[in-house]
Design an enzyme around this catalytic site. Structure first.
Site, PDB file in Angstrom:
ATOM      1  N   LYS A  13       0.839  -1.210   0.000  1.00 38.29           N
ATOM      2  CA  LYS A  13       0.000   0.000   0.000  1.00 38.29           C
ATOM      3  C   LYS A  13       0.874   1.261   0.000  1.00 38.29           C
ATOM      4  CE  LYS A  13      -2.174  -1.229   3.810  1.00 38.29           C
ATOM      5  NZ  LYS A  13      -1.509  -2.518   4.105  1.00 38.29           N
ATOM      6  N   ARG A 127      11.523  -6.005   4.816  1.00 30.35           N
ATOM      7  CA  ARG A 127      11.256  -4.565   4.638  1.00 30.35           C
ATOM      8  C   ARG A 127      12.189  -3.724   5.517  1.00 30.35           C
ATOM      9  NH1 ARG A 127       5.450  -1.873   5.367  1.00 30.35           N
ATOM     10  NH2 ARG A 127       5.525  -2.986   7.347  1.00 30.35           N
ATOM     11  N   ARG A 160      11.197  -2.020  10.889  1.00 31.41           N
ATOM     12  CA  ARG A 160      10.100  -1.674  11.786  1.00 31.41           C
ATOM     13  C   ARG A 160       9.953  -2.778  12.816  1.00 31.41           C
ATOM     14  NH1 ARG A 160       4.810   0.048   8.327  1.00 31.41           N
ATOM     15  NH2 ARG A 160       3.783  -1.357   9.786  1.00 31.41           N
TER      16      ARG A 160
HETATM   17  P1  AP5 Z   1       4.716  -1.612   1.829  1.00 32.06           P
HETATM   18  O1  AP5 Z   1       4.400  -0.740   0.673  1.00 32.06           O
HETATM   19  O2  AP5 Z   1       5.476  -1.036   2.971  1.00 32.06           O
HETATM   20  O3  AP5 Z   1       3.390  -2.368   2.342  1.00 32.06           O
HETATM   21  P2  AP5 Z   1       2.125  -1.827   3.137  1.00 32.06           P
HETATM   22  O4  AP5 Z   1       0.925  -2.456   2.517  1.00 32.06           O
HETATM   23  O5  AP5 Z   1       2.160  -0.352   3.259  1.00 32.06           O
HETATM   24  O6  AP5 Z   1       2.378  -2.551   4.530  1.00 32.06           O
HETATM   25  P3  AP5 Z   1       2.254  -2.015   6.006  1.00 32.06           P
HETATM   26  O7  AP5 Z   1       2.921  -3.074   6.882  1.00 32.06           O
HETATM   27  O8  AP5 Z   1       2.729  -0.613   6.143  1.00 32.06           O
HETATM   28  O9  AP5 Z   1       0.772  -2.078   6.249  1.00 32.06           O
HETATM   29  P4  AP5 Z   1       0.087  -2.229   7.553  1.00 32.06           P
HETATM   30  O10 AP5 Z   1      -1.281  -2.082   7.093  1.00 32.06           O
HETATM   31  O11 AP5 Z   1       0.338  -3.439   8.357  1.00 32.06           O
HETATM   32  O12 AP5 Z   1       0.793  -1.122   8.492  1.00 32.06           O
HETATM   33  P5  AP5 Z   1       0.378   0.333   8.879  1.00 32.06           P
HETATM   34  O13 AP5 Z   1       1.597   1.138   8.945  1.00 32.06           O
HETATM   35  O14 AP5 Z   1      -0.747   0.778   8.054  1.00 32.06           O
HETATM   36  O15 AP5 Z   1       5.516  -2.887   1.234  1.00 32.06           O
HETATM   37  C1  AP5 Z   1       5.956  -3.931   2.077  1.00 32.06           C
HETATM   38  C2  AP5 Z   1       7.342  -4.442   1.616  1.00 32.06           C
HETATM   39  O16 AP5 Z   1       7.193  -5.129   0.372  1.00 32.06           O
HETATM   40  C3  AP5 Z   1       8.367  -3.326   1.358  1.00 32.06           C
HETATM   41  O17 AP5 Z   1       9.633  -3.778   1.755  1.00 32.06           O
HETATM   42  C4  AP5 Z   1       8.305  -3.102  -0.165  1.00 32.06           C
HETATM   43  O18 AP5 Z   1       9.534  -2.635  -0.686  1.00 32.06           O
HETATM   44  C5  AP5 Z   1       7.962  -4.509  -0.662  1.00 32.06           C
HETATM   45  N1  AP5 Z   1       7.108  -4.512  -1.859  1.00 32.06           N
HETATM   46  C6  AP5 Z   1       6.019  -3.711  -2.092  1.00 32.06           C
HETATM   47  N2  AP5 Z   1       5.451  -4.033  -3.276  1.00 32.06           N
HETATM   48  C7  AP5 Z   1       6.180  -5.063  -3.788  1.00 32.06           C
HETATM   49  C8  AP5 Z   1       6.110  -5.838  -4.999  1.00 32.06           C
HETATM   50  N3  AP5 Z   1       5.134  -5.621  -5.901  1.00 32.06           N
HETATM   51  N4  AP5 Z   1       7.019  -6.814  -5.196  1.00 32.06           N
HETATM   52  C9  AP5 Z   1       8.020  -7.043  -4.275  1.00 32.06           C
HETATM   53  N5  AP5 Z   1       8.150  -6.338  -3.121  1.00 32.06           N
HETATM   54  C10 AP5 Z   1       7.244  -5.366  -2.881  1.00 32.06           C
HETATM   55  O19 AP5 Z   1      -0.166   0.090  10.353  1.00 32.06           O
HETATM   56  C11 AP5 Z   1       0.682  -0.252  11.419  1.00 32.06           C
HETATM   57  C12 AP5 Z   1      -0.098  -0.386  12.700  1.00 32.06           C
HETATM   58  O20 AP5 Z   1      -0.741   0.858  13.024  1.00 32.06           O
HETATM   59  C13 AP5 Z   1      -1.220  -1.417  12.717  1.00 32.06           C
HETATM   60  O21 AP5 Z   1      -0.744  -2.704  13.015  1.00 32.06           O
HETATM   61  C14 AP5 Z   1      -2.109  -0.848  13.820  1.00 32.06           C
HETATM   62  O22 AP5 Z   1      -1.584  -1.137  15.097  1.00 32.06           O
HETATM   63  C15 AP5 Z   1      -2.018   0.642  13.602  1.00 32.06           C
HETATM   64  N6  AP5 Z   1      -3.054   1.175  12.692  1.00 32.06           N
HETATM   65  C16 AP5 Z   1      -2.833   1.792  11.490  1.00 32.06           C
HETATM   66  N7  AP5 Z   1      -3.997   2.153  10.912  1.00 32.06           N
HETATM   67  C17 AP5 Z   1      -4.970   1.756  11.760  1.00 32.06           C
HETATM   68  C18 AP5 Z   1      -6.390   1.828  11.711  1.00 32.06           C
HETATM   69  N8  AP5 Z   1      -7.038   2.381  10.665  1.00 32.06           N
HETATM   70  N9  AP5 Z   1      -7.091   1.312  12.755  1.00 32.06           N
HETATM   71  C19 AP5 Z   1      -6.475   0.764  13.816  1.00 32.06           C
HETATM   72  N10 AP5 Z   1      -5.130   0.649  13.923  1.00 32.06           N
HETATM   73  C20 AP5 Z   1      -4.384   1.143  12.903  1.00 32.06           C
HETATM   74 MG    MG Z   2       2.372   1.014   4.881  1.00 29.34          MG
END
Ligand code: AP5
Ligand code: MG
Length: 215
Positions: A13, A127, A160
């Site tokens: 994402k 990552r 992370r």
């Molecule tokens: P990346 O682009 O970083 O993936 P992402 O989908 O953004 O993953 P996140 O882990 O950031 O999502 P998340 O939803 O768990 O975390 P968030 O920060 O939102 O890509 C991942 C890796 O793959 C990278 O190394 C990249 O280079 C690689 N990659 C990407 N595309 C690729 C491809 N096509 N091929 C090969 N490699 C690829 O949330 C964190 C925490 O915050 C949650 O756990 C929760 O505690 C809290 N939180 C956040 N939002 C909420 C909410 N709305 N409600 C409640 N709690 C929340």
């Molecule tokens: Mg993310």
């Protein structure tokens, strides 16, 4: 353009958000980034959120919804926005729907990036993110040019805490239980487009831009 990026942890994402905000000149609103910035600055919100993030659990809805609805009222959201990581529960989706209705706005599209669990775990453990600007890398799929140094700003690139295998697996389980019902939620509203997230980063971007042509 008013968009949501939906998808399990590590689906890509944040990676795809970079291209979309440049193409459409809209802000990326990542609730995960907002929480991490608050944790770093040790704000009251950061103190409340820290334990949830460290354990791979969702932050309670009431803490999340107000942050997002406040953010959506800022001037830079007038022409649209890209929500990354929000909504993550049906309660959050309903709150967003209510907010948009009150502001006479509609969503254009919900992009559901689909990736199998085993691939998600490999992406998580490899990552690396820039501590300074948040740019995302992967030791295998997108390594920084110089080891541990951000290509964008020269900051230090780290892992992370919630990308350790056990927590990453926990986040996937939480996604399946609490967030995946949103696929059905947005399908029913005829807003969902599913994108194959297991292709190269560039191909995923191309598919997304193609899907948005008709949005
Ligand atoms: P990346 O682009 O970083 O993936 P992402 O989908 O953004 O993953 P996140 O882990 O950031 O999502 P998340 O939803 O768990 O975390 P968030 O920060 O939102 O890509 C991942 C890796 O793959 C990278 O190394 C990249 O280079 C690689 N990659 C990407 N595309 C690729 C491809 N096509 N091929 C090969 N490699 C690829 O949330 C964190 C925490 O915050 C949650 O756990 C929760 O505690 C809290 N939180 C956040 N939002 C909420 C909410 N709305 N409600 C409640 N709690 C929340
Ligand atoms: Mg993310």
């Amino acid at each position: 353009m008013r968009l949501i990026l939906l998808g399990p942890p590590n689906a890509g994402k944040g990676t795809q958000a970079q291209s979309l905000i440049n193409t459409y000149q809209i802000p990326q609103i990542s609730t995960g980034d907002i929480f991490r910035a608050n944790i770093k600055q040790e704000t009251p919100l950061g103190k409340k959120a820290k334990n949830y993030l460290d354990q791979g659990l969702l932050v309670p809805d009431e803490l999340v919804v107000d942050i997002v609805t406040d953010r959506l009222q800022k001037d830079d959201c007038q022409n649209g926005f890209l929500l990354d990581g929000f909504p993550r529960t049906v309660v959050q989706a309903e709150a967003l729907e209510q907010f948009l209705k009150e502001h006479q706005q509609n969503l254009d599209q919900v992009l559901n990036i689909q990736v199998r669990t085993e691939v998600l775990v490999e992406r998580a453990v490899g990552r690396r993110v820039c501590q300074q600007c948040g740019a995302t890398f992967h030791i295998k799929f997108k390594p920084p040019t110089k080891d541990n140094v951000c290509d964008v700003c020269g900051g230090q690139v780290i892992q992370r805490k919630d990308d350790q295998r056990e927590t990453a697996e926990k986040r996937i389980k939480v996604y399946e239980q609490e967030t995946s019902p949103l696929i059905d939620y947005y399908e029913k509203r005829d807003l969902l487009v599913t994108i194959d997230g297991e292709q190269s980063i560039d191909k995923v971007t191309a598919d997304i831009l193609n899907a948005l042509k008709d949005a």
